[in-house]
Design a protein around this motif. Structure first.
Motif, PDB file in Angstrom:
ATOM      1  N   SER A 130      32.781  42.563  38.013  1.00 22.26           N
ATOM      2  CA  SER A 130      31.724  41.552  38.450  1.00 22.26           C
ATOM      3  C   SER A 130      31.876  40.171  37.650  1.00 22.26           C
ATOM      4  O   SER A 130      31.878  39.165  38.385  1.00 22.26           O
ATOM      5  N   LEU A 131      32.385  40.060  36.652  1.00 24.42           N
ATOM      6  CA  LEU A 131      32.705  38.742  36.026  1.00 24.42           C
ATOM      7  C   LEU A 131      33.797  38.054  36.647  1.00 24.42           C
ATOM      8  O   LEU A 131      33.927  36.823  37.061  1.00 24.42           O
ATOM      9  N   PHE A 132      35.096  38.890  36.927  1.00 21.48           N
ATOM     10  CA  PHE A 132      36.162  38.341  37.519  1.00 21.48           C
ATOM     11  C   PHE A 132      35.815  37.601  38.992  1.00 21.48           C
ATOM     12  O   PHE A 132      35.971  36.564  39.313  1.00 21.48           O
ATOM     13  N   ASP A 133      34.770  38.517  39.729  1.00 22.40           N
ATOM     14  CA  ASP A 133      34.610  38.153  40.913  1.00 22.40           C
ATOM     15  C   ASP A 133      33.664  36.680  40.881  1.00 22.40           C
ATOM     16  O   ASP A 133      33.955  35.744  41.699  1.00 22.40           O
ATOM     17  N   MET A 134      32.629  36.824  39.885  1.00 23.79           N
ATOM     18  CA  MET A 134      31.925  35.383  39.830  1.00 23.79           C
ATOM     19  C   MET A 134      32.617  34.417  39.302  1.00 23.79           C
ATOM     20  O   MET A 134      32.477  33.267  39.893  1.00 23.79           O
TER      21      MET A 134
ATOM     22  N   HIS B 168      35.914  45.111  48.491  1.00 23.94           N
ATOM     23  CA  HIS B 168      34.439  44.530  48.153  1.00 23.94           C
ATOM     24  C   HIS B 168      34.215  43.078  48.426  1.00 23.94           C
ATOM     25  O   HIS B 168      33.170  42.753  49.006  1.00 23.94           O
ATOM     26  N   ILE B 169      35.058  42.561  47.787  1.00 19.40           N
ATOM     27  CA  ILE B 169      34.947  40.904  47.781  1.00 19.40           C
ATOM     28  C   ILE B 169      35.801  39.967  48.519  1.00 19.40           C
ATOM     29  O   ILE B 169      35.701  39.040  49.036  1.00 19.40           O
ATOM     30  N   PHE B 170      36.909  40.709  48.934  1.00 18.26           N
ATOM     31  CA  PHE B 170      37.889  40.066  49.906  1.00 18.26           C
ATOM     32  C   PHE B 170      37.533  40.420  51.519  1.00 18.26           C
ATOM     33  O   PHE B 170      38.136  39.567  52.381  1.00 18.26           O
TER      34      PHE B 170
ATOM     35  N   ALA C 263      31.296  36.873  45.342  1.00 15.03           N
ATOM     36  CA  ALA C 263      30.096  36.340  44.389  1.00 15.03           C
ATOM     37  C   ALA C 263      28.890  37.214  44.209  1.00 15.03           C
ATOM     38  O   ALA C 263      28.090  36.580  43.900  1.00 15.03           O
ATOM     39  N   GLY C 264      29.086  38.341  44.509  1.00  9.97           N
ATOM     40  CA  GLY C 264      28.035  39.343  44.645  1.00  9.97           C
ATOM     41  C   GLY C 264      28.294  40.731  43.999  1.00  9.97           C
ATOM     42  O   GLY C 264      27.183  41.522  43.865  1.00  9.97           O
ATOM     43  N   TYR C 265      29.461  40.939  43.490  1.00  6.63           N
ATOM     44  CA  TYR C 265      29.704  42.187  42.861  1.00  6.63           C
ATOM     45  C   TYR C 265      28.686  42.603  41.904  1.00  6.63           C
ATOM     46  O   TYR C 265      28.770  43.610  41.478  1.00  6.63           O
TER      47      TYR C 265
END
Length: 696
Positions: free
Chosen positions: A569-573, A615-617, A623-625
């Motif tokens: 989550s932190l990596f994503d944001m 999920h993020i790509f 920016a929502g994980y």
């Protein structure tokens, strides 16, 4: 039926054309058996042309816009596009073939362009503003007001107010992002499918459960090989990591899995360059719209307010979880040293050593538990729970499907009225992308002829039945199934009659996981679990003593698991808020920094986790994980009301259905939560459920 049609002549063409093209038939469920790749482009092009003609006509009309004359025709037109395109995207995910993939990827830019054009149409935006400022607005229902408010927000976020040159660039960015996301997904599927490992010596497979060996043997036979064939799909890969005594085999499989779609394999399937480009383009999209970064843009339509707020929430949670994670890891290392003769724990040892420690500490194995969860008993138990809580009945029905293993069900209310329907596609196969997900097929809304019944897809990747016996699920898989069914119920039990905020439509992304995570809690309730078990051979129910051991082990390594979610989550944001693609630091270096801050387990240098982080790509979680943890606060706290009043209490069930599930996106998620719970959410239940509270 076509409520809106550019000309009568086209309408008469329609009535013939949908018999030829199944994607243009909106009279009922998708005609999966008849949909072919060559149907895709003509159907979508026809609908987009009709919709553009409709928009022109609505804008040429000088009369003040009203709900019935302006919003409704747009809603009808866009619903037809999503109902034609939806089955195509679904088939591309579950029955992927070179021909379908080509048709999907060739048409995707047209769909992307259409929606980006709509979002940028300043004249349409002005019409919605005029409606917002009109006398009629005050007379509309809360749901309709919310639809209009959301539209105005989405126009701002879609670039409607941009100057023409920036609009053109914004459109290019949208198209490129859609293309890159689709390629990311394709690369990952192809890289996963490209790897197989055949083992011919049975001694190399010691420790693996019998049903896993049976599946591997059947896979080898199907491929014309002797021995046992393993793949990187979850039902094949996970048991190797968890049970195989052969450390070299675990390392080999781990290395293949952890480097999928990276520079270590086929260069054509390397997702590395795509990730850089995706992050860069998202940053440009945010800048075009006047946001400091993509994180801010992403949160403009979510519950969380700023990237800093999310980062702070994650860091605080990390601080609470860290002591538990450190304790988990110290115990695992000591056990591995003393009992397994592993002086050093590598990433490919973690699952194996953890399973052995769990077996020793709690005196049961996941494999033993799995024998008590045959598919038919699990489905029956899950349906019975929902029937008890919400006064419904669920029964198998028939519909055209895309694979012979797919099933279809009706949900009816106490009066026998049809409330919703869903498809269930449970097993992994080569043509299906990994993971588990729910998607909507048809959304509930009121039409002239009555209420349109909502329909959902529920997809998982479990092991198919082998040797003529029913499939059996691990307890984790049971939890996954409950999770997806929770999403399904959110979509199917809505009582909202306006498309834009019906079901999961219009629900803030960081609240979408509330109903799904809420359902997971019931998998730990004896009254629910005992009713959904039957030992595969003896037919006996799950013994209470074994369930108590499962319960004792529920929060086994929950510190480690919590930190892992926080790491992602932190990596994503951070990647979407304070990181600059191509700015000297790589995505992998950013991930290393995040791990240095919050993780206690460090993977090897060759690990390329981001290259498979769909999920993020390639999904909607950029920016929502963090939403998983954010919503878990809500779901745990919502569930605590059931704990206080009896977990199978139909009165509390009716209240949850009425205040959360039925409301869809017709009001803010916080409003729905407080209406149900009687107060704002508290993190206490989450910490208690996860065992992250010091016992004193």
């Amino acid at each position: 039926m076509y409520p809106v049609s550019p000309t009568q002549g086209e309408n008469s063409f329609h009535s013939q054309s949908f018999h030829m093209n199944p994607l243009l038939d909106f009279t009922g469920l998708p005609r999966f058996a008849e949909i072919k790749p060559e149907h895709v482009a003509p159907a979508i092009e026809q609908l987009l042309n009709e919709n553009r003609a409709l928009v022109e006509r609505l804008l040429a009309d000088d009369v003040p816009p009203t709900w019935d004359d302006f919003v409704l025709p747009m809603e009808d037109a866009n619903e037809r596009v999503s109902r034609a395109w939806g089955p195509v995207g679904h088939l591309n995910a579950v029955m992927n073939s070179p021909e379908l993939r080509e048709a999907y990827n060739a048409t995707l830019p047209k769909i992307t362009q259409y929606y980006a054009e709509l979002g940028q149409n300043l004249a349409l935006f002005k019409k919605f503003k005029a409606l917002r400022d009109s006398a009629e607005f005050g007379t509309l229902s809360g749901a309709r007001k919310k639809v209009i408010e959301n539209e105005l927000r989405d126009f701002r976020l879609g670039g409607a107010e941009l100057p023409e040159d920036k609009k053109a660039r914004y459109l290019e960015v949208q198209e490129k992002l859609a293309e890159l996301s689709s390629r990311f997904s394709d690369n990952l599927l192809d890289a996963t499918n490209a790897y197989t490992l055949v083992i011919e010596n049975r001694d190399e497979l010691n420790g693996l459960p019998e049903d896993v060996l049976q599946a591997a043997r059947e896979a080898a036979e199907a491929a014309g090989k002797t021995g046992w064939l393993f793949t990187l799909k979850a039902p094949s890969y996970m048991p190797v990591m968890q049970y195989a005594d052969n450390r070299a085999l675990r390392e080999k499989m781990y290395r293949a899995y952890a480097t999928r779609a990276s520079e270590f394999g086929d260069a054509k399937l390397d997702n590395g360059p795509l990730m850089d480009e995706i992050v860069k383009l998202r940053g440009e999209e945010a800048a075009l719209l006047g946001f400091a970064n993509y994180g801010e843009l992403s949160l403009a339509s979510k519950m969380a307010e700023t990237p800093q707020q999310v980062v702070q929430f994650m860091r605080e949670l990390a601080q609470r979880a860290r002591p538990f994670a450190e304790k988990d890891l110290a115990e695992l290392r000591e056990f591995a040293r003393n009992e397994l003769d592993l002086s050093e724990l590598h990433s490919w040892d973690i699952g194996y050593a953890s399973e052995k420690l769990r077996e020793k500490r709690y005196a049961f194995s996941e494999q033993e538990v799995k024998q008590y969860f045959p598919e038919d008993a699990v489905l029956l138990g899950m349906f019975r729970l929902v029937e008890t809580l919400y006064g419904l009945s669920i029964a198998q029905a028939s519909a055209p499907v895309w694979h012979e293993s797919v099933r279809f069900f009706d949900i009816r209310d106490a009066q026998g009225q049809l409330v919703g329907q869903f498809y269930l596609d449970l097993y992994a196969r080569n043509s299906k992308r990994g993971g588990a997900w729910m998607d909507d097929v048809i959304t509930r809304r009121r039409k002239a002829e009555g209420i349109q019944t909502p329909v959902a897809y529920l997809n998982c990747n479990f092991s198919a039945p082998v040797g003529g016996k029913p499939a059996t699920f691990t307890h984790d898989e049971v939890i996954t199934l409950f999770h997806e069914f929770g999403h399904g119920l959110h979509h199917l039990l809505t009582e909202v009659e306006d498309l834009g905020v019906s079901g999961i439509n219009g629900v803030e992304w960081d609240a979408v996981e509330l109903p799904s995570q809420f359902m997971e809690n019931f998998c730990w309730e004896w009254d629910v679990v005992q009713g959904m078990t039957r030992q595969a051979d003896s037919g006996e129910k799950l013994p209470r003593a074994l369930f108590d051991k499962m319960l004792a082990a529920k929060n086994f390594q929950s510190g480690l698991q919590t930190l892992r979610q926080i790491e992602f989550s932190l990596f994503d944001m951070l990647m979407h808020s304070s990181f600059e693609a191509g700015g000297g630091k790589t995505i992998l270096q950013l991930l290393d920094e995040v791990r240095a801050e919050v993780a206690v387990l460090m993977p090897p240098d060759f690990n390329r986790f981001p290259h498979s982080f769909s999920h993020i790509f390639a999904g909607g979680y950029a920016a929502g994980y963090y939403s998983y943890k954010w919503a878990e606060v809500l779901s745990a706290d919502a569930y605590s009301l059931f704990e206080e009043h009896g977990v199978l209490n139909p009165d509390i069930g009716a209240r949850f259905r009425a205040e959360v599930l039925a409301m869809g996106g017709s009001r803010g998620a916080m409003e729905s939560f407080t209406a149900f719970r009687g107060r704002e959410p508290s993190i206490a239940a989450l910490l208690r459920h996860n065992g992250l509270i010091e016992e004193g």
